[in-house]
Design an enzyme around this catalytic site. Sequence first.
Site, PDB file in Angstrom:
ATOM      1  N   ASN A   4       0.868  -1.175   0.000  1.00  0.00           N
ATOM      2  CA  ASN A   4       0.000   0.000   0.000  1.00  0.00           C
ATOM      3  C   ASN A   4       0.907   1.229   0.000  1.00  0.00           C
ATOM      4  O   ASN A   4       1.452   1.591   1.039  1.00  0.00           O
ATOM      5  CB  ASN A   4      -0.890  -0.043   1.248  1.00  0.00           C
ATOM      6  CG  ASN A   4      -1.867   1.110   1.301  1.00  0.00           C
ATOM      7  OD1 ASN A   4      -1.841   1.997   0.443  1.00  0.00           O
ATOM      8  ND2 ASN A   4      -2.711   1.104   2.308  1.00  0.00           N
ATOM      9  N   ARG A  83      -2.571  -2.157  -3.355  1.00  0.00           N
ATOM     10  CA  ARG A  83      -3.810  -1.436  -3.083  1.00  0.00           C
ATOM     11  C   ARG A  83      -3.824  -0.187  -3.964  1.00  0.00           C
ATOM     12  O   ARG A  83      -2.889   0.627  -3.921  1.00  0.00           O
ATOM     13  CB  ARG A  83      -3.870  -1.040  -1.612  1.00  0.00           C
ATOM     14  CG  ARG A  83      -5.142  -0.311  -1.298  1.00  0.00           C
ATOM     15  CD  ARG A  83      -5.297  -0.096   0.170  1.00  0.00           C
ATOM     16  NE  ARG A  83      -6.568   0.573   0.421  1.00  0.00           N
ATOM     17  CZ  ARG A  83      -6.999   0.909   1.625  1.00  0.00           C
ATOM     18  NH1 ARG A  83      -6.269   0.622   2.674  1.00  0.00           N
ATOM     19  NH2 ARG A  83      -8.149   1.515   1.785  1.00  0.00           N
ATOM     20  N   HIS A 171     -13.155   2.470   0.232  1.00  0.00           N
ATOM     21  CA  HIS A 171     -13.049   1.448   1.299  1.00  0.00           C
ATOM     22  C   HIS A 171     -13.567   0.091   0.835  1.00  0.00           C
ATOM     23  O   HIS A 171     -13.986  -0.744   1.629  1.00  0.00           O
ATOM     24  CB  HIS A 171     -13.833   1.862   2.574  1.00  0.00           C
ATOM     25  CG  HIS A 171     -13.200   2.985   3.324  1.00  0.00           C
ATOM     26  ND1 HIS A 171     -13.918   4.013   3.861  1.00  0.00           N
ATOM     27  CD2 HIS A 171     -11.908   3.227   3.648  1.00  0.00           C
ATOM     28  CE1 HIS A 171     -13.106   4.860   4.474  1.00  0.00           C
ATOM     29  NE2 HIS A 171     -11.869   4.403   4.351  1.00  0.00           N
ATOM     30  N   ARG A 231     -10.765  14.903   7.295  1.00  0.00           N
ATOM     31  CA  ARG A 231     -11.569  15.238   6.106  1.00  0.00           C
ATOM     32  C   ARG A 231     -12.976  15.656   6.532  1.00  0.00           C
ATOM     33  O   ARG A 231     -13.510  15.151   7.519  1.00  0.00           O
ATOM     34  CB  ARG A 231     -11.650  14.029   5.166  1.00  0.00           C
ATOM     35  CG  ARG A 231     -10.363  13.797   4.413  1.00  0.00           C
ATOM     36  CD  ARG A 231     -10.424  12.512   3.610  1.00  0.00           C
ATOM     37  NE  ARG A 231      -9.649  11.458   4.221  1.00  0.00           N
ATOM     38  CZ  ARG A 231      -9.735  10.172   3.887  1.00  0.00           C
ATOM     39  NH1 ARG A 231     -10.563   9.792   2.941  1.00  0.00           N
ATOM     40  NH2 ARG A 231      -8.986   9.274   4.487  1.00  0.00           N
ATOM     41  N   GLU A 369      -8.043  -5.479   5.131  1.00  0.00           N
ATOM     42  CA  GLU A 369      -7.971  -5.206   3.698  1.00  0.00           C
ATOM     43  C   GLU A 369      -6.878  -6.032   3.027  1.00  0.00           C
ATOM     44  O   GLU A 369      -7.005  -6.456   1.881  1.00  0.00           O
ATOM     45  CB  GLU A 369      -7.727  -3.705   3.474  1.00  0.00           C
ATOM     46  CG  GLU A 369      -8.977  -2.897   3.796  1.00  0.00           C
ATOM     47  CD  GLU A 369      -8.719  -1.532   4.385  1.00  0.00           C
ATOM     48  OE1 GLU A 369      -7.748  -1.392   5.148  1.00  0.00           O
ATOM     49  OE2 GLU A 369      -9.486  -0.608   4.091  1.00  0.00           O
TER      50      GLU A 369
END
Length: 388
Positions: A4, A83, A171, A231, A369
């Site tokens: 990632n 990813r 996600h 965010r 993940e």
Amino acid sequence: MALNAGSSSLKAALFSLDDDQALANCLVDRIGPNGVFTIKLSDGTRYQIENLNLESHVLAMKAVINQLNEIWKDLDLIAIGHRVVHGGDFYSRSVIVSNEVIKNLESLSPFAPLHQPHNLEGIEIAIQLFPDITQVACFDTAFHRNHPWVNDTFALPRAFYDEGIRRYGFHGLSYQYIANELRIHSPYLCEGKVVVAHLGNGASMCAMQNGRSVASTMGFSALDGLPMGTRCGQLDPGVLLYLLDQRGMTAAEITDLLYKKSGLLGLSEISNDMRTLEQSEADSAKEAIDYFIFRCQREVGAMAAALGGIDALVFCGGIGENSRLVRSRICERLGWMGIEIDYTKNQKNSQIISTDLARTTVMVLPTNEEQVILRDTRSLMALRGATA
Ligand code: AMP
């Protein structure tokens, strides 16, 4: 290896071919002159090296590989699963990387300028270092690709939709993992109407039916929906027009504001970290949590409306998996949806935290993940082997 590559960090998990447990988890944080390299092995051993001069992602990746080679002298890397934040309309599942895939992914960089270029850099470096092994791209958007049109579009002139301005949702690797877990452990629930709340530093919800995404709180970018660590979450577009027109802010300034200075951090003026806010006595910390809870409650309602009902609510992500306070407060006002949680089960982080008599099951499922990257990479390797 599951890789990632982010803007200033690089995470890598190393697996053997036939075991799902990671042999090692590596994190290079703050890529630059003062990089920090942490590696955790499956036996619990942990090394940390600080103040590393890792000025680029290439150097960070080389540091990871060198360290792994030190530990496993016969390390033979056979595939890397990456990813990738955006697969756009091109990909509804993971794919083996080819020149055409890279070209398609490059064309999506303007849609995710803060993430996609770094993900692509990770792929390029991996190909440079390991040109002969299988490289697989796994997307955060793929799980959401079959949304009904009403959940896929904005009410803009149609030409914008055709140009790719759509609700992609993110996600997806986390939601795919949760859907797989539900299918294995609670097939009856998986077939039903499930709202999954991935609450971490990034946060979103997904409405799932039969283990497939029907709607998501995130849209064109990873900014929409719930407020997050830094965010903003949902924002009236009129605010952006005001900032541009009246405040004369530049696109770069607005990007910085919305991605890095808003959310829990902006509201609390203390921290983006839920644990810190829960421990704080400051009114602004309490108000930031209040806002987070309120927006979560609203969005559970919105996701249930998209599904036409709700059979289960699943919490995952760092906050969802660990914060008893956030879970219980979100559920407090959702009794009208058949949601009622058991105080003791919630305190224990049990897998099912709803009361025995509640109409809607409430669960805590740790997400993973990397497992989705691992599985997809393995199955694409097997497919490649079978067709070779
Ligand atoms: P993630 O991005 O999924 O790693 O989640 C990070 C978020 O989870 C941060 O806001 C953490 O403060 C929060 N978190 C982790 N553990 C806890 C905990 N025990 N209680 C409250 N929040 C937590």
